[in-house]
Each structure stands twice: as C-alpha cells, then as structure tokens.
Design an enzyme around this catalytic site. Structure first.
Site, PDB file in Angstrom:
ATOM      1  N   ARG A 135       0.974  -1.148   0.033  1.00  0.00           N
ATOM      2  CA  ARG A 135       0.023  -0.080   0.045  1.00  0.00           C
ATOM      3  C   ARG A 135       0.873   1.307   0.076  1.00  0.00           C
ATOM      4  O   ARG A 135       1.769   1.602   1.151  1.00  0.00           O
ATOM      5  CB  ARG A 135      -0.887   0.209   1.151  1.00  0.00           C
ATOM      6  CG  ARG A 135      -1.650   1.541   1.376  1.00  0.00           C
ATOM      7  CD  ARG A 135      -2.586   1.290   2.373  1.00  0.00           C
ATOM      8  NE  ARG A 135      -3.906   0.431   2.024  1.00  0.00           N
ATOM      9  CZ  ARG A 135      -4.986   0.528   2.508  1.00  0.00           C
ATOM     10  NH1 ARG A 135      -5.272   1.378   3.877  1.00  0.00           N
ATOM     11  NH2 ARG A 135      -5.899  -0.282   2.269  1.00  0.00           N
ATOM     12  N   HIS A 148      -7.458   0.730  -6.258  1.00  0.00           N
ATOM     13  CA  HIS A 148      -7.759  -0.077  -5.014  1.00  0.00           C
ATOM     14  C   HIS A 148      -8.259  -1.424  -5.572  1.00  0.00           C
ATOM     15  O   HIS A 148      -9.509  -1.602  -5.134  1.00  0.00           O
ATOM     16  CB  HIS A 148      -8.414   0.448  -3.819  1.00  0.00           C
ATOM     17  CG  HIS A 148      -8.444  -0.180  -2.713  1.00  0.00           C
ATOM     18  ND1 HIS A 148      -7.530  -1.072  -2.437  1.00  0.00           N
ATOM     19  CD2 HIS A 148      -8.970   0.111  -1.435  1.00  0.00           C
ATOM     20  CE1 HIS A 148      -7.754  -1.528  -0.928  1.00  0.00           C
ATOM     21  NE2 HIS A 148      -8.593  -0.315  -0.460  1.00  0.00           N
ATOM     22  N   GLN A 179     -10.279  -3.973  -3.205  1.00  0.00           N
ATOM     23  CA  GLN A 179     -11.345  -3.402  -2.716  1.00  0.00           C
ATOM     24  C   GLN A 179     -12.495  -3.772  -3.784  1.00  0.00           C
ATOM     25  O   GLN A 179     -13.569  -4.148  -3.429  1.00  0.00           O
ATOM     26  CB  GLN A 179     -11.268  -2.040  -2.580  1.00  0.00           C
ATOM     27  CG  GLN A 179     -12.590  -1.252  -2.062  1.00  0.00           C
ATOM     28  CD  GLN A 179     -12.870  -1.989  -0.665  1.00  0.00           C
ATOM     29  OE1 GLN A 179     -12.112  -1.855   0.482  1.00  0.00           O
ATOM     30  NE2 GLN A 179     -13.912  -2.186  -0.487  1.00  0.00           N
ATOM     31  N   ASP A 212     -17.487   6.966  -0.726  1.00  0.00           N
ATOM     32  CA  ASP A 212     -16.129   6.997  -0.118  1.00  0.00           C
ATOM     33  C   ASP A 212     -15.798   8.042   0.507  1.00  0.00           C
ATOM     34  O   ASP A 212     -16.526   9.351   0.332  1.00  0.00           O
ATOM     35  CB  ASP A 212     -15.026   6.420  -1.066  1.00  0.00           C
ATOM     36  CG  ASP A 212     -13.829   6.356  -0.429  1.00  0.00           C
ATOM     37  OD1 ASP A 212     -13.519   5.856   0.682  1.00  0.00           O
ATOM     38  OD2 ASP A 212     -12.919   6.192  -1.334  1.00  0.00           O
ATOM     39  N   CYS A 262     -16.530   1.482   1.199  1.00  0.00           N
ATOM     40  CA  CYS A 262     -15.207   0.652   1.421  1.00  0.00           C
ATOM     41  C   CYS A 262     -14.759   0.531   3.136  1.00  0.00           C
ATOM     42  O   CYS A 262     -14.138  -0.218   3.210  1.00  0.00           O
ATOM     43  CB  CYS A 262     -14.055   1.234   0.570  1.00  0.00           C
ATOM     44  SG  CYS A 262     -13.718   2.792   0.410  1.00  0.00           S
ATOM     45  N   ARG A 291     -13.537  -9.049   1.593  1.00  0.00           N
ATOM     46  CA  ARG A 291     -12.017  -8.375   1.442  1.00  0.00           C
ATOM     47  C   ARG A 291     -11.227  -9.733   1.782  1.00  0.00           C
ATOM     48  O   ARG A 291     -10.042 -10.207   0.955  1.00  0.00           O
ATOM     49  CB  ARG A 291     -11.504  -7.375   2.372  1.00  0.00           C
ATOM     50  CG  ARG A 291     -12.021  -5.989   1.756  1.00  0.00           C
ATOM     51  CD  ARG A 291     -11.567  -5.539   0.698  1.00  0.00           C
ATOM     52  NE  ARG A 291     -10.142  -5.431   0.538  1.00  0.00           N
ATOM     53  CZ  ARG A 291      -9.424  -4.403   0.955  1.00  0.00           C
ATOM     54  NH1 ARG A 291     -10.274  -3.423   1.745  1.00  0.00           N
ATOM     55  NH2 ARG A 291      -8.266  -4.526   1.087  1.00  0.00           N
TER      56      ARG A 291
HETATM   57  N1   CP Z   1     -11.183  -0.331   2.692  1.00  0.00           N
HETATM   58  C1   CP Z   1     -10.013  -0.398   3.202  1.00  0.00           C
HETATM   59  O1   CP Z   1      -9.018  -0.712   2.477  1.00  0.00           O
HETATM   60  O2   CP Z   1      -9.891  -0.210   4.593  1.00  0.00           O
HETATM   61  P1   CP Z   1      -8.390   0.032   5.501  1.00  0.00           P
HETATM   62  O3   CP Z   1      -8.016   1.299   4.730  1.00  0.00           O
HETATM   63  O4   CP Z   1      -8.700   0.027   6.810  1.00  0.00           O
HETATM   64  O5   CP Z   1      -7.236  -0.962   4.923  1.00  0.00           O
HETATM   65  N1  NVA Z   2     -10.173   6.669  -1.226  1.00  0.00           N
HETATM   66  C1  NVA Z   2      -9.706   6.210   0.197  1.00  0.00           C
HETATM   67  C2  NVA Z   2      -9.799   4.682   0.422  1.00  0.00           C
HETATM   68  C3  NVA Z   2      -9.616   4.209   1.863  1.00  0.00           C
HETATM   69  C4  NVA Z   2      -9.638   2.693   1.679  1.00  0.00           C
HETATM   70  C5  NVA Z   2      -8.273   6.684   0.481  1.00  0.00           C
HETATM   71  O1  NVA Z   2      -7.444   6.481  -0.469  1.00  0.00           O
HETATM   72  O2  NVA Z   2      -7.987   7.002   1.656  1.00  0.00           O
END
Ligand code: CP
Ligand code: NVA
Length: 310
Positions: free
Chosen positions: A101, A128, A131, A223, A263, A291
């Site tokens: 990530r 993502h 997701q 989101d 999400c 997930r």
């Molecule tokens: N939806 C998601 O990716 O959650 P986190 O940021 O907690 O991993």
């Molecule tokens: N769009 C959000 C998604 C978190 C899972 C971010 O990137 O923070």
C-alpha cells in the site's frame, strides 16, 4: 493470470469471474485451503494506515497455512532509505509474495517489474483493486447477475472509483459516477474502462449531478471525501462535496431495495449519514468480510502454484 495483481484492467474477463467464483468457494468452506500456502510468506508493505487490508491479508495468509509480515511506514521508507528496485531484490530472496500500500502508483509498477515474486496492489493514489473485487463479490451476493445491474457513485473520482469502474467494465455492470467539477475520474482510467467494457454491456455515465447518477441504481456507493495523503485539503473538500452526501433523500431516488456500499473507513454525516450507513440497506460489513475471501483467492491464484521447502 499475470505474475502480479496491480489493476483490474490487467486481468481478463474470464479471470475476473474465476476470482469471484474461487472466493465464493473459499467463503463456503474456510477449511478447504488450510494448507494451500503452507510455509509461504507474504511481506506486507504499508506506507499508509489500514485496518481492513492489514487484517484480511494477515488472516488470509494464516488461514492458507502461511505467514504474513507487516512492514510499517517507518521501516522501509520506499525510495528514501533505498530504491524501490533494491527493496524488491531483497524481499524476493526471503518471501514468496509482496503486498504493498503506497502513494505513487509508479512505486508498485517498479516494484513488480523488479521483483521475481508476485506483487499485489493494496491501494495506491490511483487504484484499489482488491477493494473493487470484494465489492463485486458483495454486489453479486446481494443483487445477482452483475450484467443486469447499475452501480452509482457519489463523491470523489478517486482510487476506489477507478477500480470499481474497471471492475464494472469486466462484469458488464452499468456505472454512473457523479463528482464535483474538477474531481472527475482520471481520463486514462475512463479510457481503459470503456475499452475493457466494449463488448460486456458496460455503460458509463459521468455527471456532476448525484441525483442523475443515483436515479434507478441497484447500489449506491460512497467513499471518504478526503483520501489518505490529502489531509491538507480536508476543509475545502467538505464544502465542495456536501451536495454529494448519500442521505435518505438521495437513496430514495435509487431502485426500491437498493443497497448502500462503502469501502470504509466511513465518516458519518460527511459522505454518508448514519441513517443510511447504519440502516438495513447497508452492506458495508459484508464488503469488509469479502476482502478476506477475495484476497485469499488472489493469493492462491498468484502464489498457490509453487511448491516450497519440499
Ligand atoms: N477499505 C480499506 O482498504 O480499509 P483500510 O484502509 O482499513 O485497509
Ligand atoms: N479513498 C480512500 C480509500 C480508503 C480505503 C483513501 O485512499 O484513503
């Protein structure tokens, strides 16, 4: 499938459905693949915070008989302490897969190009994909035939929106995306989605009107308005995005029985009201559960072929 899972755009339509089917099978019988990744190790690089992604990859590896090792934002300092390529060449000597990530999407592209072991995208500023795969599994469970459905998005044209558009293109799901002016999805992603969805029945509506997007939809998705890394813009974004809040009045325009998706993490009374998020139409914790199942399917597909340690 290719060595890595970086974008939904990279998998074929057939592989997309295969992953959903495998995840469904894994969900039905969590014991079945108990030893499938015995002795295998996944390195998990996190440059941003996480609850769901960390837990589901770690529990997923445990349930498949392997192990996951968490590397915090302070540890690797990708590109600062050493180059992305050097990180790849070290990790591939010790582990069987890498989950990452990060901020710049290019970090993942470079890591995957340099690494002999599979690399999985666990969120970048651009996308993502894990997701989106979990979300399409959830949508299929709740609403059935994906090619019959319309998914509405109200908010920022961000990483999650991008991956959902690419998944909708593979699935033949219609998608209506409402964003404020200046926050539209990236043109390159829109192009990919339209290309991928040319023969699947996919249609994409891009609008600045949330009501137009939500009208008649089978599922409505929200989101956060401020993604990780954009914290300095928070106040300005709240003002811009208020008209895009998913509340009972907006949900009332969707099809009767429409579901609400997010999400997570969610901010009640910002992008969604508690009255929607905590209502029976909300499937957000099913998404979070899925997930785990979809990522086990991805791990099995990418890492399951090799025999390790005899
Ligand atoms: N939806 C998601 O990716 O959650 P986190 O940021 O907690 O991993
Ligand atoms: N769009 C959000 C998604 C978190 C899972 C971010 O990137 O923070």
């Amino acid at each position: 499938m290719k060595k890595d899972f970086i974008s939904v755009h990279d998998i074929t339509r057939y592989e997309f459905h295969e992953l959903l089917d495998l995840a469904q099978e894994i969900k039905k019988d969590r014991e079945k693949y108990r030893k499938a990744l015995k002795n295998q190790v996944l390195a998990m690089i996190f440059e941003k915070p996480s609850l769901r992604t960390r837990m589901t990859f770690e529990v997923g590896m445990l349930e498949l008989g392997g192990t996951a090792i968490y590397l915090s934002p302070n540890e690797i300092q990708l590109g600062k302490r050493e180059t992305v390529e050097d990180v790849a060449h070290n990790l591939e000597r010790w582990v069987d897969g890498i989950m990452i990530r990060t901020f710049a999407h290019d970090n993942i592209v470079r890591l995957a190009a340099a690494s002999k072991v599979p690399v999985i995208n666990a969120l970048t500023d651009l996308s993502h994909p894990c997701q989106a795969m979990a979300d399409f599994l959830t949508l299929r469970e709740h609403k059935g035939g994906l090619s019959e459905l319309t998914l509405a998005w109200s908010g920022d044209g961000n990483n999650v929106a991008h991956s959902l558009m690419l998944a909708a293109a593979k699935a033949g799901t219609k998608m209506a995306v409402a964003t404020p002016k200046g926050y539209e999805p990236a043109p390159a992603i829109v192009r990919w989605a339209r290309e991928d969805g040319r023969d699947t029945g996919f249609e994409l509506l891009l609008t600045n009107d949330p009501r137009e997007a939500v009208r008649g939809a089978d599922a409505v998705y929200a989101d956060v308005w401020t993604s990780m890394g954009q914290e300095a813009e928070k106040e300005a974004r709240i003002k811009t995005f208020i008209p895009y809040q998913v509340n009972p009045a907006l949900m009332a325009l969707a099809k009767p029985g429409a579901i609400f998706m997010h999400c997570l993490p969610a901010h009640r009374e910002e992008e969604v009201t508690a009255s929607v998020l905590d209502s029976p139409c909300s499937v957000v914790f099913d998404q979070a559960e899925n997930r785990l199942h979809i990522q086990k399917a991805i791990l099995l597909t990418l890492m399951g072929k090799k025999e390790k340690h005899g």
